[in-house]
Design a protein around this motif. Structure first.
Motif, PDB file in Angstrom:
ATOM      1  N   LEU A 152      14.885 -20.560  14.133  1.00  0.00           N
ATOM      2  CA  LEU A 152      13.792 -21.454  12.954  1.00  0.00           C
ATOM      3  C   LEU A 152      14.004 -21.304  11.825  1.00  0.00           C
ATOM      4  N   GLY A 153      14.280 -23.034  12.221  1.00  0.00           N
ATOM      5  CA  GLY A 153      14.329 -23.070   9.943  1.00  0.00           C
ATOM      6  C   GLY A 153      12.744 -23.300   9.087  1.00  0.00           C
ATOM      7  N   MET A 154      12.541 -23.944   7.816  1.00  0.00           N
ATOM      8  CA  MET A 154      11.359 -23.594   7.327  1.00  0.00           C
ATOM      9  C   MET A 154      10.282 -24.803   8.538  1.00  0.00           C
ATOM     10  N   THR A 155      11.276 -25.887   8.614  1.00  0.00           N
ATOM     11  CA  THR A 155      10.132 -26.967   9.221  1.00  0.00           C
ATOM     12  C   THR A 155       9.574 -26.308  10.512  1.00  0.00           C
ATOM     13  N   GLU A 156      10.136 -25.979  11.050  1.00  0.00           N
ATOM     14  CA  GLU A 156       9.968 -25.706  12.416  1.00  0.00           C
ATOM     15  C   GLU A 156       8.814 -24.118  11.954  1.00  0.00           C
ATOM     16  N   ILE A 157       8.879 -23.569  11.121  1.00  0.00           N
ATOM     17  CA  ILE A 157       7.711 -23.021  11.012  1.00  0.00           C
ATOM     18  C   ILE A 157       6.430 -22.971  10.030  1.00  0.00           C
ATOM     19  N   LEU A 158       6.855 -24.507   9.273  1.00  0.00           N
ATOM     20  CA  LEU A 158       5.328 -25.117   8.746  1.00  0.00           C
ATOM     21  C   LEU A 158       5.127 -25.624  10.093  1.00  0.00           C
ATOM     22  N   ILE A 159       5.494 -25.901  11.490  1.00  0.00           N
ATOM     23  CA  ILE A 159       5.000 -26.383  12.312  1.00  0.00           C
ATOM     24  C   ILE A 159       3.793 -25.937  13.123  1.00  0.00           C
ATOM     25  N   ILE A 160       4.817 -24.694  13.257  1.00  0.00           N
ATOM     26  CA  ILE A 160       4.188 -23.823  14.398  1.00  0.00           C
ATOM     27  C   ILE A 160       2.467 -23.406  13.974  1.00  0.00           C
ATOM     28  N   LEU A 161       2.938 -22.969  12.136  1.00  0.00           N
ATOM     29  CA  LEU A 161       1.918 -22.211  11.718  1.00  0.00           C
ATOM     30  C   LEU A 161       0.494 -23.455  11.052  1.00  0.00           C
ATOM     31  N   LEU A 162       0.970 -24.440  11.340  1.00  0.00           N
ATOM     32  CA  LEU A 162       0.124 -25.672  11.225  1.00  0.00           C
ATOM     33  C   LEU A 162      -0.549 -25.592  12.473  1.00  0.00           C
ATOM     34  N   ILE A 163      -0.029 -25.782  13.166  1.00  0.00           N
ATOM     35  CA  ILE A 163      -0.136 -25.876  15.211  1.00  0.00           C
ATOM     36  C   ILE A 163      -1.317 -24.820  15.033  1.00  0.00           C
ATOM     37  N   ALA A 164      -1.471 -23.414  14.945  1.00  0.00           N
ATOM     38  CA  ALA A 164      -1.371 -22.402  14.991  1.00  0.00           C
ATOM     39  C   ALA A 164      -2.962 -22.622  14.119  1.00  0.00           C
ATOM     40  N   LEU A 165      -2.890 -23.207  12.545  1.00  0.00           N
ATOM     41  CA  LEU A 165      -4.476 -23.215  11.471  1.00  0.00           C
ATOM     42  C   LEU A 165      -5.100 -24.430  12.203  1.00  0.00           C
ATOM     43  N   LEU A 166      -5.084 -25.349  13.347  1.00  0.00           N
ATOM     44  CA  LEU A 166      -5.475 -26.152  14.280  1.00  0.00           C
ATOM     45  C   LEU A 166      -5.947 -25.217  15.502  1.00  0.00           C
ATOM     46  N   LEU A 167      -5.386 -24.659  15.899  1.00  0.00           N
ATOM     47  CA  LEU A 167      -5.748 -23.828  17.175  1.00  0.00           C
ATOM     48  C   LEU A 167      -6.839 -22.590  16.878  1.00  0.00           C
ATOM     49  N   PHE A 168      -6.859 -22.371  15.955  1.00  0.00           N
ATOM     50  CA  PHE A 168      -7.175 -20.891  15.576  1.00  0.00           C
ATOM     51  C   PHE A 168      -8.309 -21.140  14.608  1.00  0.00           C
ATOM     52  N   GLY A 169      -8.246 -21.739  13.481  1.00  0.00           N
ATOM     53  CA  GLY A 169      -8.658 -21.671  12.735  1.00  0.00           C
ATOM     54  C   GLY A 169      -8.360 -20.654  11.298  1.00  0.00           C
ATOM     55  N   PRO A 170      -8.639 -20.864  10.215  1.00  0.00           N
ATOM     56  CA  PRO A 170      -8.619 -20.419   8.750  1.00  0.00           C
ATOM     57  C   PRO A 170      -8.925 -18.955   9.265  1.00  0.00           C
TER      58      PRO A 170
END
Length: 84
Positions: free
Chosen positions: A3-21
């Protein structure tokens, strides 16, 4: 799969949206613990296989070493039986 940095950031963004901060740190801890437990399990299975292989190798070596011993024993035992 790397996974590159872009993919990791996208995954983190989706996780943030799904689960909240508030849930992300808890989710990260749970994921980390799960990965550690999985690694322990894999290590345990690997060690068990290695022990089993060592036992098998030891038995094979023991059998190979006992063959010459039996060949030496047979004439000695035959001699002793002839005397007795």
């Amino acid at each position: 799969m790397n996974l590159g940095m872009t993919e990791i950031l996208i995954i983190l963004l989706i996780a943030l949206l799904l689960f909240g901060p508030r849930k992300l740190p808890e989710l990260g801890r749970s994921l980390g613990q799960s990965i550690r437990e999985f690694q322990r399990g894999v290590r345990s299975v690997r060690e068990e296989f290695e022990r089993a292989a060592e036992v098998k190798e030891f038995k094979e070596i023991k059998e190979e070493l006992s063959k010459p011993i039996e060949e030496v024993r047979k004439p000695i035992e035959a001699k002793e039986e002839a005397k007795g």
